[in-house]
Scaffold this motif. Sequence first.
Motif, mmCIF file in Angstrom:
data_model
loop_
_atom_site.group_PDB
_atom_site.id
_atom_site.type_symbol
_atom_site.label_atom_id
_atom_site.label_comp_id
_atom_site.label_asym_id
_atom_site.label_seq_id
_atom_site.Cartn_x
_atom_site.Cartn_y
_atom_site.Cartn_z
ATOM 1 N N TYR A 1 -45.859 56.748 -22.922
ATOM 2 C CA TYR A 1 -46.018 57.558 -24.128
ATOM 3 C C TYR A 1 -46.813 58.817 -23.804
ATOM 4 C CZ TYR A 1 -50.248 54.771 -23.845
ATOM 5 O OH TYR A 1 -51.385 54.144 -23.378
ATOM 6 N N PRO A 2 -46.590 59.914 -24.575
ATOM 7 C CA PRO A 2 -47.373 61.139 -24.361
ATOM 8 C C PRO A 2 -48.794 60.972 -24.894
ATOM 9 C CG PRO A 2 -45.863 61.421 -26.177
ATOM 10 C CD PRO A 2 -45.581 60.072 -25.596
ATOM 11 N N LEU A 3 -49.678 61.811 -24.414
ATOM 12 C CA LEU A 3 -51.052 61.829 -24.898
ATOM 13 C C LEU A 3 -51.060 62.379 -26.315
ATOM 14 C CD1 LEU A 3 -54.126 61.602 -24.127
ATOM 15 C CD2 LEU A 3 -53.985 64.045 -23.680
ATOM 16 N N GLY A 4 -51.680 61.687 -27.241
ATOM 17 C CA GLY A 4 -51.745 62.147 -28.631
ATOM 18 C C GLY A 4 -53.014 62.927 -28.909
ATOM 19 N N ILE A 5 -52.862 64.063 -29.550
ATOM 20 C CA ILE A 5 -54.005 64.881 -29.953
ATOM 21 C C ILE A 5 -53.982 64.996 -31.469
ATOM 22 C CG2 ILE A 5 -55.031 67.190 -29.901
ATOM 23 C CD1 ILE A 5 -54.007 67.516 -27.087
ATOM 24 N N THR A 6 -55.098 64.637 -32.098
ATOM 25 C CA THR A 6 -55.214 64.758 -33.547
ATOM 26 C C THR A 6 -55.774 66.129 -33.887
ATOM 27 O OG1 THR A 6 -55.601 62.394 -33.777
ATOM 28 C CG2 THR A 6 -56.257 63.779 -35.631
ATOM 29 N N ILE A 7 -55.098 66.810 -34.790
ATOM 30 C CA ILE A 7 -55.498 68.157 -35.200
ATOM 31 C C ILE A 7 -56.341 68.059 -36.461
ATOM 32 C CG2 ILE A 7 -54.671 70.410 -35.969
ATOM 33 C CD1 ILE A 7 -52.043 69.779 -34.507
ATOM 34 N N GLY B 1 -55.067 71.803 -56.083
ATOM 35 C CA GLY B 1 -55.512 70.541 -55.531
ATOM 36 C C GLY B 1 -54.739 70.100 -54.302
ATOM 37 N N PRO B 2 -54.361 68.804 -54.269
ATOM 38 C CA PRO B 2 -53.708 68.244 -53.082
ATOM 39 C C PRO B 2 -52.400 68.930 -52.715
ATOM 40 C CG PRO B 2 -54.344 66.502 -54.616
ATOM 41 C CD PRO B 2 -54.595 67.813 -55.296
ATOM 42 N N GLU B 3 -51.648 69.383 -53.709
ATOM 43 C CA GLU B 3 -50.381 70.052 -53.414
ATOM 44 C C GLU B 3 -50.607 71.333 -52.628
ATOM 45 O OE1 GLU B 3 -51.236 69.381 -56.688
ATOM 46 O OE2 GLU B 3 -50.108 67.532 -56.910
ATOM 47 N N ARG B 4 -51.617 72.087 -53.026
ATOM 48 C CA ARG B 4 -51.918 73.340 -52.331
ATOM 49 C C ARG B 4 -52.401 73.067 -50.915
ATOM 50 N NH1 ARG B 4 -54.973 78.492 -54.770
ATOM 51 N NH2 ARG B 4 -54.751 79.799 -52.937
ATOM 52 N N ALA B 5 -53.265 72.061 -50.745
ATOM 53 C CA ALA B 5 -53.769 71.710 -49.419
ATOM 54 C C ALA B 5 -52.637 71.239 -48.513
ATOM 55 C CB ALA B 5 -54.842 70.631 -49.536
ATOM 56 N N GLN B 6 -51.724 70.459 -49.061
ATOM 57 C CA GLN B 6 -50.600 69.965 -48.266
ATOM 58 C C GLN B 6 -49.691 71.123 -47.845
ATOM 59 O OE1 GLN B 6 -48.031 67.179 -50.218
ATOM 60 N NE2 GLN B 6 -47.228 66.419 -48.298
ATOM 61 N N THR B 7 -49.444 72.050 -48.738
ATOM 62 C CA THR B 7 -48.625 73.207 -48.412
ATOM 63 C C THR B 7 -49.287 74.038 -47.322
ATOM 64 O OG1 THR B 7 -47.721 73.276 -50.642
ATOM 65 C CG2 THR B 7 -47.540 75.285 -49.341
ATOM 66 N N ALA B 8 -50.595 74.240 -47.419
ATOM 67 C CA ALA B 8 -51.324 75.001 -46.401
ATOM 68 C C ALA B 8 -51.252 74.298 -45.049
ATOM 69 C CB ALA B 8 -52.776 75.197 -46.829
ATOM 70 N N THR B 9 -51.384 72.987 -45.041
ATOM 71 C CA THR B 9 -51.305 72.217 -43.804
ATOM 72 C C THR B 9 -49.930 72.347 -43.173
ATOM 73 O OG1 THR B 9 -52.949 70.625 -44.553
ATOM 74 C CG2 THR B 9 -51.449 69.891 -42.821
ATOM 75 N N THR C 1 -48.438 65.167 -27.635
ATOM 76 C CA THR C 1 -47.928 65.269 -29.002
ATOM 77 C C THR C 1 -49.115 65.548 -29.915
ATOM 78 O OG1 THR C 1 -48.166 62.916 -29.488
ATOM 79 C CG2 THR C 1 -46.039 63.641 -28.638
ATOM 80 N N TYR C 2 -48.841 66.169 -31.052
ATOM 81 C CA TYR C 2 -49.881 66.536 -32.002
ATOM 82 C C TYR C 2 -49.653 65.822 -33.323
ATOM 83 C CZ TYR C 2 -50.426 70.383 -28.702
ATOM 84 O OH TYR C 2 -50.597 71.123 -27.567
ATOM 85 N N THR C 3 -50.754 65.360 -33.936
ATOM 86 C CA THR C 3 -50.694 64.749 -35.258
ATOM 87 C C THR C 3 -51.795 65.376 -36.106
ATOM 88 O OG1 THR C 3 -49.970 62.667 -34.304
ATOM 89 C CG2 THR C 3 -50.789 62.586 -36.548
ATOM 90 N N VAL C 4 -51.453 65.781 -37.320
ATOM 91 C CA VAL C 4 -52.429 66.398 -38.222
ATOM 92 C C VAL C 4 -53.261 65.310 -38.881
ATOM 93 C CG1 VAL C 4 -52.734 67.857 -40.243
ATOM 94 C CG2 VAL C 4 -50.880 68.328 -38.644
ATOM 95 N N ALA C 5 -54.580 65.457 -38.832
ATOM 96 C CA ALA C 5 -55.490 64.505 -39.489
ATOM 97 C C ALA C 5 -55.264 64.551 -40.998
ATOM 98 C CB ALA C 5 -56.941 64.847 -39.161
ATOM 99 N N GLY C 6 -55.451 63.447 -41.650
ATOM 100 C CA GLY C 6 -55.305 63.402 -43.086
ATOM 101 C C GLY C 6 -53.885 63.178 -43.559
ATOM 102 N N GLY C 7 -53.045 62.634 -42.706
ATOM 103 C CA GLY C 7 -51.687 62.282 -43.116
ATOM 104 C C GLY C 7 -50.732 63.441 -43.155
ATOM 105 N N GLY C 8 -51.016 64.529 -42.465
ATOM 106 C CA GLY C 8 -50.134 65.673 -42.463
ATOM 107 C C GLY C 8 -48.863 65.459 -41.661
#
Length: 99
Positions: A56-62, A9-17, A88-95
């Motif tokens: 600030y740098p341009l933010g890109i959501t992954i 579940g969520p633990e596996r998805a978070q680890t993959a992210t 800068t990069y930010t992972v979608a979904g709270g990564g």
Amino acid sequence: EELGTWQRGPERAQTATMLRAAIFSLLVPASAQCLGNATNPWLRKNLVNPETGESYPLGITIGDWTAGYAASYMAGILIQDMLGINVTYTVAGGGGQVE
């Protein structure tokens, strides 16, 4: 216990992210130049808010899937190298933020 069922579940998805973020951040460091005619890292600029003067740098959501990482990093490379804007990069979904 069955082999491979220790993480679901969520633990596996978070680890993959986290694993994807680590791999891509190692492949494309923030100070790297990927294109031959790229803007030097020390000449890159941040975006500036004209009303407050905040910089600030341009933010890109992954997007949290493999192609999302690839597309986001390719866009970031073009923006940094060709336009000379810090990214800068930010992972979608709270990564979290990727450095």
